[in-house]
Scaffold this motif. Structure first.
Motif, PDB file in Angstrom:
ATOM      1  N   UNK A  21      50.545  63.859  47.371  1.00 29.36           N
ATOM      2  CA  UNK A  21      50.177  64.589  46.152  1.00 29.36           C
ATOM      3  C   UNK A  21      50.058  63.621  44.982  1.00 29.36           C
ATOM      4  N   UNK A  22      49.066  63.854  44.129  1.00 32.98           N
ATOM      5  CA  UNK A  22      48.936  63.106  42.870  1.00 32.98           C
ATOM      6  C   UNK A  22      48.910  64.097  41.713  1.00 32.98           C
ATOM      7  N   UNK A  23      49.209  63.609  40.528  1.00 35.57           N
ATOM      8  CA  UNK A  23      49.189  64.440  39.324  1.00 35.57           C
ATOM      9  C   UNK A  23      47.965  64.081  38.492  1.00 35.57           C
ATOM     10  N   UNK A  24      47.153  65.068  38.186  1.00 37.96           N
ATOM     11  CA  UNK A  24      45.965  64.854  37.367  1.00 37.96           C
ATOM     12  C   UNK A  24      45.649  66.120  36.569  1.00 37.96           C
ATOM     13  N   UNK A  25      44.864  65.965  35.513  1.00 37.94           N
ATOM     14  CA  UNK A  25      44.293  67.108  34.819  1.00 37.94           C
ATOM     15  C   UNK A  25      43.031  67.540  35.568  1.00 37.94           C
ATOM     16  N   UNK A  26      42.812  68.843  35.654  1.00 34.53           N
ATOM     17  CA  UNK A  26      41.668  69.386  36.389  1.00 34.53           C
ATOM     18  C   UNK A  26      40.794  70.189  35.441  1.00 34.53           C
ATOM     19  N   UNK A  27      39.518  69.841  35.407  1.00 36.11           N
ATOM     20  CA  UNK A  27      38.548  70.603  34.628  1.00 36.11           C
ATOM     21  C   UNK A  27      37.559  71.298  35.567  1.00 36.11           C
ATOM     22  N   UNK A  28      36.978  72.401  35.086  1.00 40.69           N
ATOM     23  CA  UNK A  28      36.048  73.180  35.908  1.00 40.69           C
ATOM     24  C   UNK A  28      34.753  73.401  35.138  1.00 40.69           C
ATOM     25  N   UNK A  29      33.630  73.055  35.755  1.00 41.49           N
ATOM     26  CA  UNK A  29      32.323  73.336  35.159  1.00 41.49           C
ATOM     27  C   UNK A  29      31.912  74.773  35.489  1.00 41.49           C
ATOM     28  N   UNK A  30      31.380  75.471  34.495  1.00 46.07           N
ATOM     29  CA  UNK A  30      31.078  76.895  34.683  1.00 46.07           C
ATOM     30  C   UNK A  30      29.590  77.229  34.686  1.00 46.07           C
ATOM     31  N   UNK A  31      28.728  76.295  34.360  1.00 48.84           N
ATOM     32  CA  UNK A  31      27.295  76.599  34.283  1.00 48.84           C
ATOM     33  C   UNK A  31      26.474  75.452  34.848  1.00 48.84           C
ATOM     34  N   UNK A  32      25.188  75.740  35.056  1.00 47.04           N
ATOM     35  CA  UNK A  32      24.244  74.705  35.446  1.00 47.04           C
ATOM     36  C   UNK A  32      24.343  74.316  36.907  1.00 47.04           C
ATOM     37  N   UNK A  33      23.638  73.254  37.306  1.00 48.04           N
ATOM     38  CA  UNK A  33      23.619  72.828  38.708  1.00 48.04           C
ATOM     39  C   UNK A  33      25.001  72.464  39.248  1.00 48.04           C
ATOM     40  N   UNK A  34      25.923  72.078  38.366  1.00 41.46           N
ATOM     41  CA  UNK A  34      27.264  71.700  38.812  1.00 41.46           C
ATOM     42  C   UNK A  34      28.266  72.835  38.628  1.00 41.46           C
ATOM     43  N   UNK A  35      27.781  74.066  38.513  1.00 42.97           N
ATOM     44  CA  UNK A  35      28.667  75.230  38.415  1.00 42.97           C
ATOM     45  C   UNK A  35      29.685  75.210  39.553  1.00 42.97           C
ATOM     46  N   UNK A  36      30.955  75.359  39.199  1.00 45.77           N
ATOM     47  CA  UNK A  36      32.012  75.392  40.199  1.00 45.77           C
ATOM     48  C   UNK A  36      32.595  74.031  40.538  1.00 45.77           C
ATOM     49  N   UNK A  37      32.064  72.969  39.933  1.00 50.71           N
ATOM     50  CA  UNK A  37      32.601  71.626  40.174  1.00 50.71           C
ATOM     51  C   UNK A  37      34.010  71.514  39.605  1.00 50.71           C
ATOM     52  N   UNK A  38      34.930  70.980  40.389  1.00 48.41           N
ATOM     53  CA  UNK A  38      36.264  70.639  39.884  1.00 48.41           C
ATOM     54  C   UNK A  38      36.307  69.134  39.669  1.00 48.41           C
TER      55      UNK A  38
END
Length: 314
Positions: free
Chosen positions: A258-275
């Protein structure tokens, strides 16, 4: 004295969800205190019926079934995956149950209030019900124990789009809320769950040696599920039991890296759903944004051995 891990499951069964629920119900050190049935692999109504069927088989109808979300936060029509899981979500099995009596969503807050830090939330489905929990009970949600989510893809392609994993893609706004406001969250992403393939000969062994209430459904649902995966990934010899990995990690963290990181999520466009997470040697961090745990590797052989042990009730 055995210390039982109290868990609230959010699920959309679905074959791999069904195996995860079976594993949890059979594990001698897990106490399932409630199951939230929401949309995802199947509709909410089918998820309610399948949950009731699994609890009925197990003789555990005392466990509350809670009605979760039936669509994404945007209100758009949900996408189901009957081609993978079958028309009724359990391969060709048609559960002989009607839509069961169930608790309203407020039951989730009651369980949080009752168990506090002792409660682990295991999210196997879309992030909608979990996000609603954060939105409506933010003052209490942080009083729970850990939250484990099956979602995201790091270092690997997505399974819904080239970059997006299905649970996140199904409601990226909800996933964004969870990532931005959650605490004590562990992401179990595709780079782990895609590798949690139980070989077909092992599944057959589990079915033959089975002395559990689920013995009659193990082979039929896995045969269907693996056949569908074989058409997607020729030569796979089985199918990934994505959701079982969350319970495996809960009970056997030593198998996982396991590693510790901040996670962001894209909600629009071609990369919708990208973590997105920063895995550089010196990551850049956003101030006042939560850190999360991300599982990046695991001992597959140990995972398989544990699965066989629990599922055969040894």
């Amino acid at each position: 004295m055995i210390h039982l891990r109290k868990v609230l499951i959010i699920a959309d069964p679905g074959v791999d969800d069904a195996f995860a629920i079976m594993y949890a119900l059979l594990h001698p050190e897990i106490e399932v205190v409630g199951i939230v049935a929401e949309y995802g692999n199947v509709s909410q109504e089918i998820a309610l019926r399948n949950t009731a069927y699994l609890l009925q088989l197990a003789g555990r109808t005392n466990i509350p079934i809670i009605k979760g979300a039936d669509k994404p936060l945007t209100g758009t029509d949900p996408e189901f995956f009957f081609d993978i899981h079958g028309t009724h979500g359990l391969g060709e099995i048609i559960p002989p149950v009607q839509t069961p009596a169930h608790d309203p969503f407020h039951k989730v807050y009651e369980l949080i209030h009752t168990y506090g830090r002792d409660l682990n939330i295991i999210n196997l489905s879309r992030f909608t019900s979990l996000a609603l929990t954060f939105i409506q009970a933010e003052s209490n949600i942080h009083k729970t124990g850990n939250v484990y989510v099956m979602g995201g893809a790091f270092f690997v392609p997505g399974n819904r789009t080239p970059v997006a994993e299905a649970n996140v893609y199904g409601d990226p706004q909800a996933a964004k809320i969870v990532a931005a406001h959650g605490k004590n969250i562990t992401f179990v992403p595709l780079n782990i769950s895609n590798r949690a393939v139980i070989p077909l000969d092992t599944i057959k062994k589990v079915a033959i040696e089975n002395d559990t209430p689920f013995s009659k459904i193990i082979s039929p649902i896995m045969d269907y599920y693996s056949t569908q995966y074989e058409s997607i990934i020729p030569g796979i010899d089985g199918a990934p039991l994505h959701d079982v990995t969350l319970f495996s990690y809960l009970m056997n963290p030593e198998y996982y890296k396991v590693v510790e990181r901040q996670v962001k999520v894209n909600t629009t466009g071609p990369s919708k759903g990208l973590t997105l997470a920063d895995f550089r040697p010196a990551p850049e961090y956003i101030e006042d944004y939560p850190m999360h745990s991300i599982i990046i590797d695991f001992d597959k052989e140990a995972f398989t051995q544990d699965f066989v042990k629990i599922m055969t009730n040894r």
